[in-house]
Design an enzyme around this catalytic site. Structure first.
Site, PDB file in Angstrom:
ATOM      1  N   LEU A 108      12.679   4.300 -16.149  1.00  0.00           N
ATOM      2  CA  LEU A 108      12.360   3.088 -16.895  1.00  0.00           C
ATOM      3  C   LEU A 108      13.342   2.911 -18.040  1.00  0.00           C
ATOM      4  O   LEU A 108      13.771   3.890 -18.656  1.00  0.00           O
ATOM      5  CB  LEU A 108      10.931   3.178 -17.451  1.00  0.00           C
ATOM      6  CG  LEU A 108       9.841   2.621 -16.534  1.00  0.00           C
ATOM      7  CD1 LEU A 108       9.800   3.333 -15.202  1.00  0.00           C
ATOM      8  CD2 LEU A 108       8.491   2.697 -17.207  1.00  0.00           C
ATOM      9  N   GLY A 133      11.106   7.464 -13.602  1.00  0.00           N
ATOM     10  CA  GLY A 133      11.076   6.320 -12.690  1.00  0.00           C
ATOM     11  C   GLY A 133      12.123   6.434 -11.581  1.00  0.00           C
ATOM     12  O   GLY A 133      11.924   5.910 -10.472  1.00  0.00           O
ATOM     13  N   ASN A 142       9.344  13.667 -15.823  1.00  0.00           N
ATOM     14  CA  ASN A 142       9.439  14.360 -17.112  1.00  0.00           C
ATOM     15  C   ASN A 142       8.713  13.630 -18.239  1.00  0.00           C
ATOM     16  O   ASN A 142       9.000  13.855 -19.414  1.00  0.00           O
ATOM     17  CB  ASN A 142      10.916  14.526 -17.478  1.00  0.00           C
ATOM     18  CG  ASN A 142      11.619  13.186 -17.650  1.00  0.00           C
ATOM     19  OD1 ASN A 142      11.289  12.232 -16.961  1.00  0.00           O
ATOM     20  ND2 ASN A 142      12.559  13.104 -18.561  1.00  0.00           N
ATOM     21  N   GLU A 143       7.776  12.734 -17.895  1.00  0.00           N
ATOM     22  CA  GLU A 143       7.159  11.873 -18.898  1.00  0.00           C
ATOM     23  C   GLU A 143       6.608  12.634 -20.102  1.00  0.00           C
ATOM     24  O   GLU A 143       6.736  12.187 -21.243  1.00  0.00           O
ATOM     25  CB  GLU A 143       6.027  11.029 -18.273  1.00  0.00           C
ATOM     26  CG  GLU A 143       6.508   9.813 -17.499  1.00  0.00           C
ATOM     27  CD  GLU A 143       7.033  10.148 -16.104  1.00  0.00           C
ATOM     28  OE1 GLU A 143       7.101  11.333 -15.737  1.00  0.00           O
ATOM     29  OE2 GLU A 143       7.383   9.205 -15.378  1.00  0.00           O
TER      30      GLU A 143
HETATM   31  C1  LIG Z   1      -0.399   4.465 -19.258  1.00  0.00           C
HETATM   32  C2  LIG Z   1       0.935   4.498 -19.896  1.00  0.00           C
HETATM   33  C3  LIG Z   1       1.961   4.946 -18.982  1.00  0.00           C
HETATM   34  C4  LIG Z   1       3.340   4.976 -19.553  1.00  0.00           C
HETATM   35  C5  LIG Z   1       4.225   5.449 -18.464  1.00  0.00           C
HETATM   36  C6  LIG Z   1       5.623   5.239 -18.679  1.00  0.00           C
HETATM   37  C7  LIG Z   1       6.401   5.784 -17.554  1.00  0.00           C
HETATM   38  C8  LIG Z   1       7.654   6.126 -17.749  1.00  0.00           C
HETATM   39  C9  LIG Z   1       8.543   6.591 -16.708  1.00  0.00           C
HETATM   40  C10 LIG Z   1       9.994   6.592 -17.124  1.00  0.00           C
HETATM   41  O1  LIG Z   1      10.824   6.394 -16.296  1.00  0.00           O
HETATM   42  S1  LIG Z   1      10.384   6.841 -18.778  1.00  0.00           S
HETATM   43  C11 LIG Z   1      12.156   7.070 -18.801  1.00  0.00           C
HETATM   44  C12 LIG Z   1      12.445   8.508 -18.643  1.00  0.00           C
HETATM   45  N1  LIG Z   1      13.853   8.730 -18.512  1.00  0.00           N
HETATM   46  C13 LIG Z   1      14.462   9.742 -19.077  1.00  0.00           C
HETATM   47  O2  LIG Z   1      13.867  10.571 -19.747  1.00  0.00           O
HETATM   48  C14 LIG Z   1      15.944   9.845 -18.870  1.00  0.00           C
HETATM   49  C15 LIG Z   1      16.674   9.831 -20.145  1.00  0.00           C
HETATM   50  N2  LIG Z   1      18.098   9.926 -19.919  1.00  0.00           N
HETATM   51  C16 LIG Z   1      18.735  11.073 -19.631  1.00  0.00           C
HETATM   52  O3  LIG Z   1      18.175  12.124 -19.494  1.00  0.00           O
HETATM   53  C17 LIG Z   1      20.229  10.984 -19.501  1.00  0.00           C
HETATM   54  O4  LIG Z   1      20.638   9.794 -20.077  1.00  0.00           O
HETATM   55  C18 LIG Z   1      20.728  11.044 -18.036  1.00  0.00           C
HETATM   56  C19 LIG Z   1      20.022  10.037 -17.147  1.00  0.00           C
HETATM   57  C20 LIG Z   1      20.542  12.468 -17.479  1.00  0.00           C
HETATM   58  C21 LIG Z   1      22.243  10.722 -18.057  1.00  0.00           C
HETATM   59  O5  LIG Z   1      22.909  11.571 -18.928  1.00  0.00           O
HETATM   60  P1  LIG Z   1      24.384  11.168 -19.429  1.00  0.00           P
HETATM   61  O6  LIG Z   1      24.845  12.293 -20.308  1.00  0.00           O
HETATM   62  O7  LIG Z   1      25.233  10.814 -18.277  1.00  0.00           O
HETATM   63  O8  LIG Z   1      24.198   9.805 -20.247  1.00  0.00           O
HETATM   64  P2  LIG Z   1      23.636   9.633 -21.736  1.00  0.00           P
HETATM   65  O9  LIG Z   1      24.765   9.821 -22.697  1.00  0.00           O
HETATM   66  O10 LIG Z   1      22.429  10.476 -21.946  1.00  0.00           O
HETATM   67  O11 LIG Z   1      23.156   8.131 -21.720  1.00  0.00           O
HETATM   68  C22 LIG Z   1      24.098   7.054 -21.712  1.00  0.00           C
HETATM   69  C23 LIG Z   1      23.473   5.863 -22.417  1.00  0.00           C
HETATM   70  O12 LIG Z   1      22.317   5.453 -21.687  1.00  0.00           O
HETATM   71  C24 LIG Z   1      21.181   5.439 -22.543  1.00  0.00           C
HETATM   72  N3  LIG Z   1      19.982   5.795 -21.753  1.00  0.00           N
HETATM   73  C25 LIG Z   1      19.779   6.901 -21.055  1.00  0.00           C
HETATM   74  N4  LIG Z   1      18.597   6.864 -20.435  1.00  0.00           N
HETATM   75  C26 LIG Z   1      18.030   5.690 -20.759  1.00  0.00           C
HETATM   76  C27 LIG Z   1      16.796   5.059 -20.414  1.00  0.00           C
HETATM   77  N5  LIG Z   1      15.887   5.632 -19.601  1.00  0.00           N
HETATM   78  N6  LIG Z   1      16.542   3.846 -20.927  1.00  0.00           N
HETATM   79  C28 LIG Z   1      17.432   3.237 -21.740  1.00  0.00           C
HETATM   80  N7  LIG Z   1      18.626   3.783 -22.105  1.00  0.00           N
HETATM   81  C29 LIG Z   1      18.919   4.995 -21.608  1.00  0.00           C
HETATM   82  C30 LIG Z   1      21.499   6.471 -23.611  1.00  0.00           C
HETATM   83  O13 LIG Z   1      20.737   6.238 -24.747  1.00  0.00           O
HETATM   84  C31 LIG Z   1      22.976   6.216 -23.814  1.00  0.00           C
HETATM   85  O14 LIG Z   1      23.076   5.051 -24.622  1.00  0.00           O
HETATM   86  P3  LIG Z   1      24.297   4.806 -25.632  1.00  0.00           P
HETATM   87  O15 LIG Z   1      23.962   3.526 -26.305  1.00  0.00           O
HETATM   88  O16 LIG Z   1      25.519   4.754 -24.758  1.00  0.00           O
HETATM   89  O17 LIG Z   1      24.303   5.975 -26.571  1.00  0.00           O
END
Ligand SMILES: CCCCCC/C=C/CC(=O)SCCNC(=O)CCNC(=O)[C@H](O)C(C)(C)COP(=O)(O)OP(=O)(O)OC[C@H]1O[C@@H](n2cnc3c(N)ncnc32)[C@H](O)[C@@H]1OP(=O)(O)O
Length: 299
Positions: free
Chosen positions: A105, A150, A174-175
Protein backbone atom coordinates in the site's frame (compact mmCIF):
# COMPACT_ATOMS: atom_id res chain seq x y z
CA UNK A 1 -1.91 8.07 -27.33
CA UNK A 2 -3.43 10.82 -25.31
CA UNK A 3 -4.56 12.05 -21.96
CA UNK A 4 -8.11 10.89 -21.64
CA UNK A 5 -10.87 11.67 -19.23
CA UNK A 6 -14.48 10.57 -19.25
CA UNK A 7 -15.80 7.87 -21.53
CA UNK A 8 -13.66 5.97 -23.99
CA UNK A 9 -14.54 3.11 -26.30
CA UNK A 10 -11.84 0.50 -26.61
CA UNK A 11 -10.97 -1.65 -29.61
CA UNK A 12 -12.68 -4.65 -28.00
CA UNK A 13 -15.93 -2.69 -28.26
CA UNK A 14 -16.19 -2.14 -24.52
CA UNK A 15 -16.79 1.18 -22.91
CA UNK A 16 -15.05 2.00 -19.68
CA UNK A 17 -15.50 4.97 -17.43
CA UNK A 18 -12.09 6.41 -16.70
CA UNK A 19 -11.09 8.63 -13.83
CA UNK A 20 -10.19 12.11 -14.99
CA UNK A 21 -6.49 12.43 -15.70
CA UNK A 22 -5.78 8.71 -16.04
CA UNK A 23 -3.64 8.19 -19.09
CA UNK A 24 -4.37 5.11 -21.09
CA UNK A 25 -3.12 4.08 -24.46
CA UNK A 26 -4.63 0.63 -24.55
CA UNK A 27 -6.75 1.41 -27.58
CA UNK A 28 -3.58 2.23 -29.48
CA UNK A 29 -2.05 -1.15 -28.79
CA UNK A 30 0.62 -2.14 -31.23
CA UNK A 31 -0.05 -5.51 -32.82
CA UNK A 32 2.94 -7.54 -34.01
CA UNK A 33 2.88 -10.08 -36.82
CA UNK A 34 3.44 -12.96 -34.36
CA UNK A 35 0.26 -12.38 -32.40
CA UNK A 36 2.01 -10.26 -29.74
CA UNK A 37 0.17 -7.18 -28.54
CA UNK A 38 1.32 -4.50 -26.16
CA UNK A 39 -1.02 -2.17 -24.29
CA UNK A 40 0.53 0.80 -22.61
CA UNK A 41 -0.74 2.81 -19.69
CA UNK A 42 1.32 5.04 -17.48
CA UNK A 43 1.79 2.72 -14.51
CA UNK A 44 0.73 -0.68 -15.83
CA UNK A 45 2.32 -2.32 -18.86
CA UNK A 46 0.36 -5.10 -20.52
CA UNK A 47 2.11 -7.40 -22.97
CA UNK A 48 0.17 -10.21 -24.50
CA UNK A 49 0.65 -13.24 -26.65
CA UNK A 50 -2.69 -13.66 -28.36
CA UNK A 51 -1.80 -17.02 -29.89
CA UNK A 52 -0.90 -18.52 -26.52
CA UNK A 53 -3.76 -16.67 -24.75
CA UNK A 54 -1.31 -15.32 -22.15
CA UNK A 55 -0.99 -11.72 -20.97
CA UNK A 56 1.73 -10.28 -18.77
CA UNK A 57 1.10 -7.28 -16.55
CA UNK A 58 4.24 -5.41 -15.50
CA UNK A 59 3.87 -3.00 -12.59
CA UNK A 60 5.54 0.27 -13.52
CA UNK A 61 5.05 2.70 -10.67
CA UNK A 62 8.58 3.72 -9.70
CA UNK A 63 10.44 3.87 -7.44
CA UNK A 64 8.83 0.97 -5.52
CA UNK A 65 5.53 0.05 -7.26
CA UNK A 66 3.54 1.27 -4.28
CA UNK A 67 -0.18 0.68 -4.68
CA UNK A 68 -1.22 4.29 -5.11
CA UNK A 69 -4.82 5.10 -6.00
CA UNK A 70 -3.74 6.05 -9.51
CA UNK A 71 -1.87 2.78 -9.94
CA UNK A 72 -4.82 0.75 -8.63
CA UNK A 73 -7.24 2.55 -10.95
CA UNK A 74 -5.18 1.69 -14.00
CA UNK A 75 -4.56 -1.84 -12.76
CA UNK A 76 -8.27 -2.54 -12.19
CA UNK A 77 -9.12 -1.28 -15.68
CA UNK A 78 -6.45 -3.51 -17.24
CA UNK A 79 -7.58 -6.54 -15.25
CA UNK A 80 -11.20 -5.96 -16.24
CA UNK A 81 -10.25 -5.60 -19.86
CA UNK A 82 -8.25 -8.84 -19.89
CA UNK A 83 -10.89 -10.73 -17.90
CA UNK A 84 -13.65 -9.72 -20.33
CA UNK A 85 -11.57 -10.50 -23.40
CA UNK A 86 -11.90 -14.26 -23.79
CA UNK A 87 -8.64 -14.34 -25.78
CA UNK A 88 -6.74 -14.47 -22.49
CA UNK A 89 -6.72 -17.58 -20.31
CA UNK A 90 -3.56 -16.85 -18.35
CA UNK A 91 -2.03 -13.78 -16.73
CA UNK A 92 1.50 -13.34 -15.40
CA UNK A 93 2.03 -10.60 -12.81
CA UNK A 94 5.52 -9.14 -12.58
CA UNK A 95 7.40 -5.90 -12.11
CA UNK A 96 9.09 -3.46 -14.43
CA UNK A 97 10.96 -1.82 -11.51
CA UNK A 98 14.31 -3.51 -10.84
CA UNK A 99 14.50 -5.26 -7.48
CA UNK A 100 10.96 -4.43 -6.36
CA UNK A 101 7.82 -6.45 -7.02
CA UNK A 102 5.64 -4.07 -4.98
CA UNK A 103 6.17 -2.15 -1.72
CA UNK A 104 2.49 -2.67 -0.91
CA UNK A 105 0.00 0.00 0.00
CA UNK A 106 1.11 3.52 -0.71
CA UNK A 107 1.63 4.94 2.76
CA UNK A 108 1.10 8.46 1.42
CA UNK A 109 -2.51 7.50 0.62
CA UNK A 110 -2.98 6.62 4.28
CA UNK A 111 -1.40 9.71 5.82
CA UNK A 112 -2.71 13.26 6.21
CA UNK A 113 -5.73 12.79 3.91
CA UNK A 114 -9.44 13.17 4.61
CA UNK A 115 -11.90 10.42 5.55
CA UNK A 116 -13.49 10.31 2.07
CA UNK A 117 -10.05 9.70 0.56
CA UNK A 118 -9.30 6.84 2.95
CA UNK A 119 -12.67 5.27 2.07
CA UNK A 120 -12.06 5.60 -1.68
CA UNK A 121 -8.58 4.19 -1.31
CA UNK A 122 -9.68 1.19 0.72
CA UNK A 123 -12.50 0.41 -1.73
CA UNK A 124 -9.90 0.33 -4.53
CA UNK A 125 -7.70 -2.04 -2.49
CA UNK A 126 -10.67 -4.35 -1.88
CA UNK A 127 -11.67 -4.21 -5.57
CA UNK A 128 -8.16 -5.06 -6.72
CA UNK A 129 -7.97 -8.05 -4.41
CA UNK A 130 -11.42 -9.38 -5.35
CA UNK A 131 -10.59 -9.11 -9.05
CA UNK A 132 -7.28 -10.92 -8.60
CA UNK A 133 -8.49 -13.56 -6.19
CA UNK A 134 -11.59 -14.47 -8.19
CA UNK A 135 -10.08 -14.16 -11.66
CA UNK A 136 -11.13 -16.83 -14.15
CA UNK A 137 -7.67 -16.63 -15.68
CA UNK A 138 -4.72 -18.62 -14.37
CA UNK A 139 -2.61 -16.13 -12.43
CA UNK A 140 1.12 -16.74 -12.00
CA UNK A 141 3.18 -14.25 -9.98
CA UNK A 142 6.73 -13.86 -11.31
CA UNK A 143 8.15 -12.17 -8.22
CA UNK A 144 11.27 -10.37 -9.32
CA UNK A 145 11.82 -8.19 -6.27
CA UNK A 146 10.89 -7.32 -2.70
CA UNK A 147 7.28 -8.00 -1.89
CA UNK A 148 6.14 -6.75 1.53
CA UNK A 149 2.55 -6.41 2.79
CA UNK A 150 0.16 -5.46 -0.04
CA UNK A 151 2.79 -6.66 -2.54
CA UNK A 152 2.74 -10.04 -0.83
CA UNK A 153 -1.08 -10.06 -0.93
CA UNK A 154 -1.01 -9.57 -4.72
CA UNK A 155 1.34 -12.55 -5.03
CA UNK A 156 -0.68 -14.68 -2.60
CA UNK A 157 -3.82 -14.00 -4.63
CA UNK A 158 -2.27 -15.64 -7.68
CA UNK A 159 -2.57 -19.36 -8.36
CA UNK A 160 1.20 -19.96 -8.39
CA UNK A 161 4.24 -18.00 -7.21
CA UNK A 162 7.77 -18.07 -8.64
CA UNK A 163 10.29 -16.03 -6.63
CA UNK A 164 13.76 -14.90 -7.75
CA UNK A 165 16.53 -16.31 -5.59
CA UNK A 166 17.94 -13.11 -4.15
CA UNK A 167 18.18 -12.66 -0.36
CA UNK A 168 17.15 -9.00 -0.73
CA UNK A 169 13.78 -10.05 -2.16
CA UNK A 170 11.87 -10.59 1.04
CA UNK A 171 8.19 -11.41 1.07
CA UNK A 172 5.59 -11.39 3.83
CA UNK A 173 2.86 -9.52 5.66
CA UNK A 174 4.86 -7.12 7.83
CA UNK A 175 1.97 -4.89 8.97
CA UNK A 176 2.67 -5.25 12.71
CA UNK A 177 6.13 -3.73 12.16
CA UNK A 178 4.34 -0.55 11.06
CA UNK A 179 2.10 -0.62 14.13
CA UNK A 180 -0.93 -1.61 12.05
CA UNK A 181 -2.99 -4.76 11.80
CA UNK A 182 -3.40 -6.84 8.64
CA UNK A 183 -7.09 -6.89 7.66
CA UNK A 184 -8.94 -10.18 8.25
CA UNK A 185 -9.00 -10.97 4.53
CA UNK A 186 -5.21 -10.57 4.21
CA UNK A 187 -5.03 -13.01 7.13
CA UNK A 188 -7.50 -15.40 5.48
CA UNK A 189 -5.44 -15.53 2.27
CA UNK A 190 -2.26 -16.18 4.25
CA UNK A 191 -3.92 -18.95 6.29
CA UNK A 192 -5.23 -20.52 3.07
CA UNK A 193 -1.68 -20.50 1.69
CA UNK A 194 0.59 -21.51 4.57
CA UNK A 195 -1.78 -22.85 7.24
CA UNK A 196 -2.99 -21.45 10.55
CA UNK A 197 0.02 -21.90 12.83
CA UNK A 198 2.59 -20.60 10.36
CA UNK A 199 0.29 -17.67 9.52
CA UNK A 200 -0.20 -16.79 13.18
CA UNK A 201 3.55 -16.80 13.72
CA UNK A 202 4.31 -14.81 10.57
CA UNK A 203 1.55 -12.24 11.14
CA UNK A 204 2.25 -11.49 14.79
CA UNK A 205 5.97 -11.00 14.15
CA UNK A 206 5.45 -9.26 10.79
CA UNK A 207 7.91 -11.72 9.25
CA UNK A 208 9.50 -10.95 5.90
CA UNK A 209 10.89 -14.20 4.49
CA UNK A 210 13.98 -14.60 2.35
CA UNK A 211 13.41 -16.84 -0.70
CA UNK A 212 14.54 -20.15 0.84
CA UNK A 213 12.43 -19.49 3.97
CA UNK A 214 9.45 -18.44 1.85
CA UNK A 215 9.70 -21.70 -0.08
CA UNK A 216 10.00 -23.71 3.12
CA UNK A 217 6.93 -22.15 4.71
CA UNK A 218 4.91 -22.50 1.47
CA UNK A 219 4.52 -18.81 0.76
CA UNK A 220 5.96 -19.36 -2.73
CA UNK A 221 5.90 -22.45 -4.91
CA UNK A 222 9.29 -22.18 -6.59
CA UNK A 223 12.54 -20.25 -6.11
CA UNK A 224 14.67 -19.93 -9.23
CA UNK A 225 17.71 -17.92 -10.38
CA UNK A 226 16.73 -14.35 -11.13
CA UNK A 227 17.20 -14.70 -14.89
CA UNK A 228 14.83 -17.67 -15.00
CA UNK A 229 11.81 -16.14 -13.26
CA UNK A 230 9.93 -15.16 -16.43
CA UNK A 231 10.68 -18.38 -18.34
CA UNK A 232 9.68 -20.49 -15.33
CA UNK A 233 6.45 -18.53 -14.96
CA UNK A 234 5.73 -19.16 -18.61
CA UNK A 235 6.34 -22.91 -18.41
CA UNK A 236 4.19 -23.18 -15.26
CA UNK A 237 1.49 -21.26 -17.11
CA UNK A 238 1.64 -23.69 -20.05
CA UNK A 239 1.18 -26.58 -17.63
CA UNK A 240 -1.85 -24.96 -15.98
CA UNK A 241 -3.40 -23.99 -19.30
CA UNK A 242 -3.39 -27.66 -20.34
CA UNK A 243 -6.25 -28.21 -17.86
CA UNK A 244 -9.74 -27.64 -19.32
CA UNK A 245 -10.83 -24.13 -18.32
CA UNK A 246 -14.30 -24.95 -17.02
CA UNK A 247 -13.07 -27.66 -14.63
CA UNK A 248 -10.16 -25.56 -13.37
CA UNK A 249 -12.27 -22.41 -12.96
CA UNK A 250 -15.04 -24.19 -11.04
CA UNK A 251 -12.44 -25.80 -8.81
CA UNK A 252 -10.76 -22.45 -8.18
CA UNK A 253 -14.11 -20.90 -7.32
CA UNK A 254 -14.95 -23.81 -5.00
CA UNK A 255 -11.67 -23.25 -3.13
CA UNK A 256 -11.84 -19.44 -2.97
CA UNK A 257 -15.48 -18.35 -2.92
CA UNK A 258 -16.02 -18.58 0.84
CA UNK A 259 -12.94 -16.43 1.53
CA UNK A 260 -14.01 -13.78 -0.98
CA UNK A 261 -17.65 -13.86 0.21
CA UNK A 262 -16.43 -13.20 3.71
CA UNK A 263 -15.25 -9.79 2.56
CA UNK A 264 -18.07 -9.17 0.07
CA UNK A 265 -20.74 -9.53 2.74
CA UNK A 266 -19.07 -6.94 4.98
CA UNK A 267 -17.38 -4.64 2.49
CA UNK A 268 -18.87 -1.41 3.81
CA UNK A 269 -18.12 -2.30 7.43
CA UNK A 270 -14.55 -3.17 6.40
CA UNK A 271 -14.19 0.25 4.76
CA UNK A 272 -15.54 2.02 7.85
CA UNK A 273 -13.19 -0.02 10.02
CA UNK A 274 -10.20 0.97 7.89
CA UNK A 275 -11.21 4.66 7.86
CA UNK A 276 -11.66 4.87 11.61
CA UNK A 277 -8.46 2.87 12.27
CA UNK A 278 -6.21 4.77 9.91
CA UNK A 279 -7.50 8.20 10.91
CA UNK A 280 -6.64 7.72 14.58
CA UNK A 281 -3.94 10.12 15.76
CA UNK A 282 -1.80 7.27 17.08
CA UNK A 283 -1.93 5.40 13.75
CA UNK A 284 -1.21 8.56 11.76
CA UNK A 285 1.83 9.13 13.95
CA UNK A 286 3.07 5.53 13.53
CA UNK A 287 2.72 5.75 9.76
CA UNK A 288 4.48 9.10 9.59
CA UNK A 289 7.36 7.85 11.73
CA UNK A 290 7.66 4.74 9.50
CA UNK A 291 7.64 6.82 6.30
CA UNK A 292 10.25 9.15 7.77
CA UNK A 293 12.45 6.16 8.66
CA UNK A 294 12.19 4.91 5.08
CA UNK A 295 13.21 8.31 3.74
CA UNK A 296 16.14 8.64 6.15
CA UNK A 297 17.43 5.16 5.37
CA UNK A 298 19.44 6.57 2.46
CA UNK A 299 21.10 9.40 4.40
C1 LIG B 1 -8.26 -2.31 9.84
C2 LIG B 1 -7.10 -1.48 9.43
C3 LIG B 1 -6.24 -2.18 8.50
C4 LIG B 1 -5.06 -1.40 8.03
C5 LIG B 1 -4.33 -2.28 7.09
C6 LIG B 1 -3.36 -1.63 6.27
C7 LIG B 1 -2.67 -2.61 5.41
C8 LIG B 1 -1.47 -2.33 4.95
C9 LIG B 1 -0.73 -3.17 4.04
C10 LIG B 1 0.45 -2.47 3.41
O1 LIG B 1 0.77 -2.78 2.31
S1 LIG B 1 1.25 -1.23 4.30
C11 LIG B 1 2.73 -0.88 3.36
C12 LIG B 1 3.81 -1.76 3.85
N1 LIG B 1 4.98 -1.62 3.04
C13 LIG B 1 6.19 -1.62 3.55
O2 LIG B 1 6.40 -1.73 4.74
C14 LIG B 1 7.32 -1.45 2.58
C15 LIG B 1 8.13 -0.26 2.90
N2 LIG B 1 9.22 -0.12 1.95
C16 LIG B 1 10.35 -0.84 2.00
O3 LIG B 1 10.56 -1.70 2.81
C17 LIG B 1 11.40 -0.50 0.97
O4 LIG B 1 11.09 0.74 0.45
C18 LIG B 1 11.50 -1.54 -0.17
C19 LIG B 1 10.15 -1.82 -0.81
C20 LIG B 1 12.13 -2.84 0.36
C21 LIG B 1 12.45 -0.94 -1.24
O5 LIG B 1 13.66 -0.58 -0.68
P1 LIG B 1 14.63 0.43 -1.48
O6 LIG B 1 15.86 0.57 -0.64
O7 LIG B 1 14.80 -0.04 -2.87
O8 LIG B 1 13.81 1.80 -1.59
P2 LIG B 1 13.59 2.90 -0.45
O9 LIG B 1 14.76 3.83 -0.46
O10 LIG B 1 13.25 2.26 0.84
O11 LIG B 1 12.29 3.63 -0.97
C22 LIG B 1 12.33 4.50 -2.11
C23 LIG B 1 11.27 5.56 -1.94
O12 LIG B 1 9.99 4.94 -1.89
C24 LIG B 1 9.30 5.31 -0.70
N3 LIG B 1 8.46 4.18 -0.26
C25 LIG B 1 8.84 2.95 0.02
N4 LIG B 1 7.80 2.18 0.35
C26 LIG B 1 6.71 2.96 0.26
C27 LIG B 1 5.31 2.74 0.47
N5 LIG B 1 4.81 1.54 0.83
N6 LIG B 1 4.48 3.77 0.29
C28 LIG B 1 4.94 4.98 -0.08
N7 LIG B 1 6.25 5.26 -0.29
C29 LIG B 1 7.13 4.25 -0.13
C30 LIG B 1 10.41 5.62 0.29
O13 LIG B 1 9.93 6.43 1.31
C31 LIG B 1 11.41 6.31 -0.61
O14 LIG B 1 10.93 7.63 -0.80
P3 LIG B 1 11.91 8.88 -1.06
O15 LIG B 1 11.00 10.05 -1.13
O16 LIG B 1 12.61 8.55 -2.35
O17 LIG B 1 12.84 8.93 0.11
Amino acid sequence: MALVAGRKTFAAGKTLLLRAGVWLGAEAAARGGNGARRFVSQRVLVESDVTAGIATIKFKNPPVNSLSLEFLTEFIICLEKLENDKTYRGLILTSDCPGIFSAGLDLREMCGKNLAHYAEYWRAIQETWLKLYLSNMVLVAAINGASPAGGCLMALSSDYRVLADNPRYRIGLNETLLGIVAPFWFKDVLVNTIGHRAAEHALQLGLLFQPTEALQVGMVDQVVPEDQVQSTALSVMTEWLAIPDHARQLTKSMMRKATADNLIKQREADIQNFVSFVSRDSIQKSLQVYLEKLKQKKH
